[in-house]
Each structure stands twice: as structure tokens, then as C-alpha cells.
Scaffold this motif. Structure first.
Motif, PDB file in Angstrom:
ATOM      1  N   GLU A  72       0.819  -1.211   0.000  1.00 46.15           N
ATOM      2  CA  GLU A  72       0.000   0.000   0.000  1.00 46.15           C
ATOM      3  C   GLU A  72       0.852   1.260   0.000  1.00 46.15           C
ATOM      4  O   GLU A  72       0.517   2.253  -0.647  1.00 46.15           O
ATOM      5  CB  GLU A  72      -0.930  -0.004   1.218  1.00 46.15           C
ATOM      6  CG  GLU A  72      -2.045  -1.029   1.140  1.00 46.15           C
ATOM      7  CD  GLU A  72      -2.914  -1.036   2.367  1.00 46.15           C
ATOM      8  OE1 GLU A  72      -3.947  -1.709   2.349  1.00 46.15           O
ATOM      9  OE2 GLU A  72      -2.548  -0.361   3.360  1.00 46.15           O
ATOM     10  N   ARG A  73       1.942   1.251   0.741  1.00 41.56           N
ATOM     11  CA  ARG A  73       2.793   2.440   0.849  1.00 41.56           C
ATOM     12  C   ARG A  73       3.864   2.499  -0.231  1.00 41.56           C
ATOM     13  O   ARG A  73       4.663   3.424  -0.253  1.00 41.56           O
ATOM     14  CB  ARG A  73       3.449   2.474   2.224  1.00 41.56           C
ATOM     15  CG  ARG A  73       2.443   2.581   3.356  1.00 41.56           C
ATOM     16  CD  ARG A  73       3.110   2.582   4.720  1.00 41.56           C
ATOM     17  NE  ARG A  73       2.118   2.639   5.785  1.00 41.56           N
ATOM     18  CZ  ARG A  73       2.401   2.629   7.080  1.00 41.56           C
ATOM     19  NH1 ARG A  73       3.670   2.570   7.460  1.00 41.56           N
ATOM     20  NH2 ARG A  73       1.444   2.684   7.977  1.00 41.56           N
ATOM     21  N   GLY A  74       3.899   1.519  -1.114  1.00 39.19           N
ATOM     22  CA  GLY A  74       4.867   1.534  -2.188  1.00 39.19           C
ATOM     23  C   GLY A  74       6.264   1.136  -1.767  1.00 39.19           C
ATOM     24  O   GLY A  74       7.219   1.328  -2.522  1.00 39.19           O
ATOM     25  N   LEU A  75       6.407   0.552  -0.576  1.00 39.75           N
ATOM     26  CA  LEU A  75       7.727   0.119  -0.124  1.00 39.75           C
ATOM     27  C   LEU A  75       8.183  -1.119  -0.890  1.00 39.75           C
ATOM     28  O   LEU A  75       9.387  -1.355  -1.028  1.00 39.75           O
ATOM     29  CB  LEU A  75       7.698  -0.177   1.381  1.00 39.75           C
ATOM     30  CG  LEU A  75       7.313   0.999   2.288  1.00 39.75           C
ATOM     31  CD1 LEU A  75       7.238   0.549   3.738  1.00 39.75           C
ATOM     32  CD2 LEU A  75       8.304   2.148   2.133  1.00 39.75           C
ATOM     33  N   ALA A  76       7.256  -1.923  -1.356  1.00 37.87           N
ATOM     34  CA  ALA A  76       7.566  -3.125  -2.131  1.00 37.87           C
ATOM     35  C   ALA A  76       6.698  -3.142  -3.378  1.00 37.87           C
ATOM     36  O   ALA A  76       5.537  -2.716  -3.353  1.00 37.87           O
ATOM     37  CB  ALA A  76       7.332  -4.386  -1.304  1.00 37.87           C
ATOM     38  N   ARG A 132       6.891  14.618  -7.967  1.00 34.65           N
ATOM     39  CA  ARG A 132       7.123  13.264  -7.461  1.00 34.65           C
ATOM     40  C   ARG A 132       6.104  12.915  -6.376  1.00 34.65           C
ATOM     41  O   ARG A 132       5.515  11.827  -6.377  1.00 34.65           O
ATOM     42  CB  ARG A 132       8.541  13.162  -6.902  1.00 34.65           C
ATOM     43  CG  ARG A 132       8.754  11.928  -6.047  1.00 34.65           C
ATOM     44  CD  ARG A 132      10.094  11.895  -5.368  1.00 34.65           C
ATOM     45  NE  ARG A 132      10.181  10.724  -4.490  1.00 34.65           N
ATOM     46  CZ  ARG A 132      11.263  10.016  -4.285  1.00 34.65           C
ATOM     47  NH1 ARG A 132      12.379  10.345  -4.889  1.00 34.65           N
ATOM     48  NH2 ARG A 132      11.253   8.989  -3.478  1.00 34.65           N
ATOM     49  N   TYR A 133       5.871  13.829  -5.460  1.00 31.42           N
ATOM     50  CA  TYR A 133       4.984  13.556  -4.335  1.00 31.42           C
ATOM     51  C   TYR A 133       3.525  13.497  -4.771  1.00 31.42           C
ATOM     52  O   TYR A 133       2.758  12.645  -4.314  1.00 31.42           O
ATOM     53  CB  TYR A 133       5.177  14.626  -3.258  1.00 31.42           C
ATOM     54  CG  TYR A 133       6.608  14.762  -2.810  1.00 31.42           C
ATOM     55  CD1 TYR A 133       7.233  13.752  -2.079  1.00 31.42           C
ATOM     56  CD2 TYR A 133       7.352  15.889  -3.124  1.00 31.42           C
ATOM     57  CE1 TYR A 133       8.554  13.862  -1.679  1.00 31.42           C
ATOM     58  CE2 TYR A 133       8.676  16.014  -2.720  1.00 31.42           C
ATOM     59  CZ  TYR A 133       9.269  14.998  -2.005  1.00 31.42           C
ATOM     60  OH  TYR A 133      10.579  15.109  -1.615  1.00 31.42           O
ATOM     61  N   PHE A 134       3.123  14.402  -5.667  1.00 34.38           N
ATOM     62  CA  PHE A 134       1.723  14.403  -6.076  1.00 34.38           C
ATOM     63  C   PHE A 134       1.407  13.211  -6.969  1.00 34.38           C
ATOM     64  O   PHE A 134       0.267  12.738  -6.977  1.00 34.38           O
ATOM     65  CB  PHE A 134       1.379  15.705  -6.794  1.00 34.38           C
ATOM     66  CG  PHE A 134      -0.097  15.901  -6.982  1.00 34.38           C
ATOM     67  CD1 PHE A 134      -0.939  16.043  -5.891  1.00 34.38           C
ATOM     68  CD2 PHE A 134      -0.661  15.933  -8.250  1.00 34.38           C
ATOM     69  CE1 PHE A 134      -2.307  16.217  -6.058  1.00 34.38           C
ATOM     70  CE2 PHE A 134      -2.021  16.103  -8.430  1.00 34.38           C
ATOM     71  CZ  PHE A 134      -2.843  16.249  -7.329  1.00 34.38           C
ATOM     72  N   LEU A 135       2.374  12.723  -7.719  1.00 36.10           N
ATOM     73  CA  LEU A 135       2.143  11.509  -8.503  1.00 36.10           C
ATOM     74  C   LEU A 135       1.823  10.327  -7.595  1.00 36.10           C
ATOM     75  O   LEU A 135       0.922   9.529  -7.883  1.00 36.10           O
ATOM     76  CB  LEU A 135       3.364  11.199  -9.365  1.00 36.10           C
ATOM     77  CG  LEU A 135       3.542  12.025 -10.638  1.00 36.10           C
ATOM     78  CD1 LEU A 135       4.859  11.676 -11.303  1.00 36.10           C
ATOM     79  CD2 LEU A 135       2.389  11.799 -11.603  1.00 36.10           C
ATOM     80  N   VAL A 136       2.565  10.198  -6.503  1.00 33.70           N
ATOM     81  CA  VAL A 136       2.282   9.124  -5.547  1.00 33.70           C
ATOM     82  C   VAL A 136       0.893   9.304  -4.951  1.00 33.70           C
ATOM     83  O   VAL A 136       0.127   8.340  -4.798  1.00 33.70           O
ATOM     84  CB  VAL A 136       3.351   9.112  -4.434  1.00 33.70           C
ATOM     85  CG1 VAL A 136       2.992   8.089  -3.355  1.00 33.70           C
ATOM     86  CG2 VAL A 136       4.723   8.798  -5.017  1.00 33.70           C
ATOM     87  N   VAL A 155      -1.864  10.987  -6.185  1.00 35.83           N
ATOM     88  CA  VAL A 155      -2.997  10.806  -7.094  1.00 35.83           C
ATOM     89  C   VAL A 155      -3.119   9.353  -7.540  1.00 35.83           C
ATOM     90  O   VAL A 155      -4.238   8.806  -7.642  1.00 35.83           O
ATOM     91  CB  VAL A 155      -2.863  11.767  -8.295  1.00 35.83           C
ATOM     92  CG1 VAL A 155      -1.710  11.389  -9.196  1.00 35.83           C
ATOM     93  CG2 VAL A 155      -4.163  11.813  -9.089  1.00 35.83           C
ATOM     94  N   ARG A 156      -1.990   8.677  -7.784  1.00 33.33           N
ATOM     95  CA  ARG A 156      -2.065   7.279  -8.193  1.00 33.33           C
ATOM     96  C   ARG A 156      -2.497   6.379  -7.043  1.00 33.33           C
ATOM     97  O   ARG A 156      -3.217   5.389  -7.261  1.00 33.33           O
ATOM     98  CB  ARG A 156      -0.714   6.827  -8.745  1.00 33.33           C
ATOM     99  CG  ARG A 156      -0.426   7.372 -10.140  1.00 33.33           C
ATOM    100  CD  ARG A 156       1.009   7.171 -10.558  1.00 33.33           C
ATOM    101  NE  ARG A 156       1.207   7.548 -11.964  1.00 33.33           N
ATOM    102  CZ  ARG A 156       2.392   7.708 -12.536  1.00 33.33           C
ATOM    103  NH1 ARG A 156       3.497   7.514 -11.829  1.00 33.33           N
ATOM    104  NH2 ARG A 156       2.485   8.049 -13.796  1.00 33.33           N
ATOM    105  N   SER A 157      -2.087   6.695  -5.841  1.00 30.57           N
ATOM    106  CA  SER A 157      -2.483   5.878  -4.686  1.00 30.57           C
ATOM    107  C   SER A 157      -3.966   6.037  -4.389  1.00 30.57           C
ATOM    108  O   SER A 157      -4.649   5.065  -4.047  1.00 30.57           O
ATOM    109  CB  SER A 157      -1.654   6.264  -3.459  1.00 30.57           C
ATOM    110  OG  SER A 157      -0.283   5.992  -3.660  1.00 30.57           O
ATOM    111  N   ILE A 158      -4.496   7.254  -4.498  1.00 29.36           N
ATOM    112  CA  ILE A 158      -5.922   7.462  -4.248  1.00 29.36           C
ATOM    113  C   ILE A 158      -6.756   6.788  -5.336  1.00 29.36           C
ATOM    114  O   ILE A 158      -7.772   6.145  -5.051  1.00 29.36           O
ATOM    115  CB  ILE A 158      -6.234   8.965  -4.154  1.00 29.36           C
ATOM    116  CG1 ILE A 158      -5.576   9.564  -2.911  1.00 29.36           C
ATOM    117  CG2 ILE A 158      -7.746   9.204  -4.116  1.00 29.36           C
ATOM    118  CD1 ILE A 158      -5.778  11.057  -2.770  1.00 29.36           C
ATOM    119  N   PHE A 159      -6.331   6.904  -6.576  1.00 31.82           N
ATOM    120  CA  PHE A 159      -7.080   6.286  -7.677  1.00 31.82           C
ATOM    121  C   PHE A 159      -7.047   4.765  -7.592  1.00 31.82           C
ATOM    122  O   PHE A 159      -8.089   4.108  -7.602  1.00 31.82           O
ATOM    123  CB  PHE A 159      -6.495   6.734  -9.021  1.00 31.82           C
ATOM    124  CG  PHE A 159      -7.264   7.848  -9.684  1.00 31.82           C
ATOM    125  CD1 PHE A 159      -8.358   7.573 -10.472  1.00 31.82           C
ATOM    126  CD2 PHE A 159      -6.877   9.162  -9.509  1.00 31.82           C
ATOM    127  CE1 PHE A 159      -9.067   8.594 -11.084  1.00 31.82           C
ATOM    128  CE2 PHE A 159      -7.571  10.199 -10.113  1.00 31.82           C
ATOM    129  CZ  PHE A 159      -8.671   9.915 -10.907  1.00 31.82           C
TER     130      PHE A 159
END
Length: 383
Positions: free
Chosen positions: A90-94, A337-341, A343-347
Motif C-alpha cells: 500500500e505504501r509503495g515500499l515493495a 514526485r509527491y503528487f504523482l504518488v 494521485v495514483r495511490s488514491i485512484f
């Protein structure tokens, strides 16, 4: 030809007379060439993997070591249960998770088929497809090796068996893809277009709109009115913020209704964080206006020094993890970089502020810093 020569000479004299324009035209492309020459790569290496090892046997440790020894993977954590892998994805760590069942080692020892589960983060469809191919090949080669060893031990030391003559049995890899099960690339790219569109439109409009006032001489007239400086800045930037929000609504509507991109998170949260993002883009446009004297200068400064590096180094096209370490540190200075994470995470992932707060904090700090710097420079220039 003589007239053309005089025209070329005139342009060179004008370019020499404006050192800032010279830097934009000559230095910026060179800097971008060096940076993007290292950063622009589609190779997928060091894919972060979290392993849920419920067996904790020698066989499971051997498999984990195979992944860790591969140049294509990097095991970032080994957890005990399947439910513990959720935060990493979920957090993109993996990017990928490998689940090993409790009976893995015992089943292999007894020669029974064994099932493994491979879970991939499908937000980035292209990278996930490549990573899944790497994982499938690695597991298949490992299963082939185990099958050959088992057959050799059964037939005795004198048996002559080739790796290609034995079927790959013993391990059955079951693959699941989270967040983007269809592995559709537009599910990953279109939410990013929202961030990119807002950056290009609002930054260019705010920078050139204010510089146009300078060219026409009306900005000086506004400066001598009773308006305070902050009122003038807010009055100039708010219309562009409204345009940005209208663009955001349009892109979200087209993404959801036409392209069928799933919006799994909160729309209100997305709009609220979009306002914070607009703080950074409008602040950047205001800053560009303080270092530019003409609309041409503002456009070229925005394009060469800000928009182009942000597009390539933000993760919009190329994964940041594949860039050299020095370039990865540079990407922390890029708000896109931060907003891409976000918007893609919310979508695609449907996560909330409890997961995205590091990106929100960094984006807010960036916006406050660039807006404060722009206001300070604007006040100094008008003094």
C-alpha cells in the motif's frame, strides 16, 4: 545571404546581452542531457520484494536467498504472515510480495507439488509485467533444479540426466496482481496526467500572466495603488487556481467515466490535496515571474529549468528506483514526485491520509517554501 548573416549576428548580440536567456538556451539543454542520459532507462532492476515466510525452513530460506541474490530483486523484509505484507504494498515500499505456505519445506522433501503465491503491485503495469516475468523465470529455474536433484538422488550417482530432460515439478506459482488486475498501462498513466496537466497549465499561466503585466507597464500602476502586496499576489494567482481546479474536475471525470479508471479512494481528499499541489505550481509560476522580464523568458525558463526535469525525474515516465543514487536524491526536490504518488495511490489503491501523510507533508513544505521565496523576491524587486 548577407542579410541572413546580419540577422544571425544580431540574434547573437541580443543573446549575449541577456545572460539569463543565454543560460536557458545553452546551459539548460546540456544539464538535462547529462541528467536524463543516466535517468531515462526502462530497465527494471532491484525490484523491492517482501516475503511472507510462514514455513521458516531451510527450503524456504533457500528460495528467499535466490530472490535476494538475483540482480533483478531486492528482499526488503521477511515477515511471518500473509496479512503483514499489506502495508508494504500500500505504501509503495515493495513492488512484489512472495507468500510461502507453512508446509513448503515438508512438501518439497516428500516430492509433493507445492503452491507459492506471487503478488504484484499493478499500479505501474509495465514494470509489474517485467518483474512478474523475472519472478516466474526464477521460480521455474529453481523448480527445474530441484526436480533434477531429486531425480538424480533417486536414480543414483551414475545416472546421466540433463536439466532439459526433466519436467519442472514441485512448485506451482500462483500469481495475483493487486490494485490493477488487468495490468492496463493507462490505469497508471492517466492519473499521472492530472498532475502533469496542472503543473504545465498553472505554472505557465501564472508566470507569463504576471510578466505580461510587466511588459505592458500595468504592473507598476498596480504597485502604486492602495492594494497591499499580498492582496495583489492573491488576486493574480486565484484565477489560475480556479482554472487548475476546473482542469482537475475535467480530467477526473474523463478518467473515471470514459477510460473507466477506478477511483477507489476519496474524491474529497483528492480535491483537497490538489489544492495543496496548486500552492506549489502557482508559487513556482510566481517565482519564475520574478526572474523573468519577458513572456518568452518566462516560458523558456519554465520549460527548460522546471517542467522538463520534473517530467522525466518525477517517476511519471521512468521509475525512480532505476535511476542512479545521485539522481534519486535530486528527485526529492521535485514536487511532482509527491503528487504523482498521491494521485495514483488514491485512484488505484484507495488509501487515505494515514498512508499518504509523508507525501502531503513534503508537498506542503515545498509549496510554502517556493511561495515564500517568490513573495520575498517580488517584494524586493518592487521596493
Amino acid at each position: 545571404m548577407q542579410r541572413v548573416g546580419f540577422l544571425i549576428w544580431k540574434e547573437l548580440i541580443e543573446l549575449r546581452g541577456d545572460p539569463r536567456l543565454f543560460g536557458v538556451v545553452v546551459l539548460a539543454p546540456i544539464i538535462q542531457l547529462f541528467m536524463l542520459g543516466y535517468a531515462a532507462t526502462t530497465d527494471v532492476r532491484n525490484v523491492p520484494v517482501v516475503v511472507a515466510d510462514a514455513d521458516r525452513s531451510a527450503a524456504s530460506r533457500d528460495l528467499v536467498e535466490r530472490f535476494n541474490a538475483s540482480p533483478n530483486f531486492s528482499v526488503i523484509a521477511v515477515v511471518s504472515g500473509y496479512n503483514e505484507i499489506d502495508p508494504y504494498l500500500e505504501r509503495g515500499l515493495a513492488w512484489m510480495a512472495l507468500s510461502i505456505p507453512p508446509s513448503y519445506g515438508e512438501s518439497l522433501g516428500a516430492g509433493r507439488p507445492q503452491t507459492l503465491q506471487v503478488i504484484a503491485d499493478g499500479s505501474d503495469a509495465n514494470s509489474s509485467n517485467v518483474a512478474l516475468g523475472y519472478a516466474t523465470n526464477l521460480i521455474a529455474a529453481y523448480a527445474q533444479e530441484l526436480s533434477v536433484k531429486r531425480a538424480g538422488s533417486m536414480l543414483g550417482a551414475g545416472s546421466m540426466l540433463s536439466a532439459g530432460s526433466m519436467p519442472a515439478r514441485g512448485i506451482d506459482a500462483r500469481v495475483r496482481v493487486w490494485f490493477n488486475p488487468r495490468l492496463e498501462s493507462h490505469d497508471f498513466m492517466i492519473p499521472g496526467v492530472l498532475a502533469l496537466l496542472l503543473l504545465v497549465v498553472t505554472t505557465n499561466l501564472s508566470s507569463m500572466g504576471i510578466v505580461r503585466e510587466k511588459e505592458l507597464g500595468t504592473l507598476e500602476q498596480l504597485n502604486v495603488t492602495p492594494l497591499r502586496r499580498w492582496q495583489l499576489i492573491v488576486g493574480k494567482l486565484l484565477p489560475y487556481a480556479l482554472i487548475g481546479m476546473i482542469d482537475a474536475f475535467l480530467v477526473i471525470a474523463v478518467a473515471v467515466l470514459w477510460f473507466q479508471i477506478p477511483l477507489r479512494g476519496s474524491l474529497l481528499l483528492l480535491l483537497a490535496l490538489t489544492l495543496i499541489y496548486l500552492l506549489t505550481t502557482l508559487g513556482l509560476g510566481l517565482f519564475v515571474s520574478t526572474v523573468s522580464s519577458t513572456q518568452q523568458q518566462a516560458m523558456m525558463t519554465t520549460t527548460f529549468f522546471f517542467l522538463t526535469p520534473m517530467i522525466y525525474l518525477s517517476g511519471f515516465v521512468f521509475p525512480i528506483e532505476n535511476m542512479p543514487l545521485v539522481i534519486q536524491f535530486v528527485t526529492y526536490l521535485i514536487p511532482l514526485r509527491y503528487f504523482l504518488v498521491i494521485v495514483r495511490s488514491i485512484f488505484l489503491k484507495g488509501v487515505g491520509l494515514e498512508t499518504l501523510w509523508p507525501q502531503v507533508a513534503a508537498l506542503t513544505a515545498w509549496g510554502v517554501a517556493i511561495l515564500s521565496l517568490a513573495i520575498a523576491r517580488s517584494t524586493k524587486r518592487s521596493a
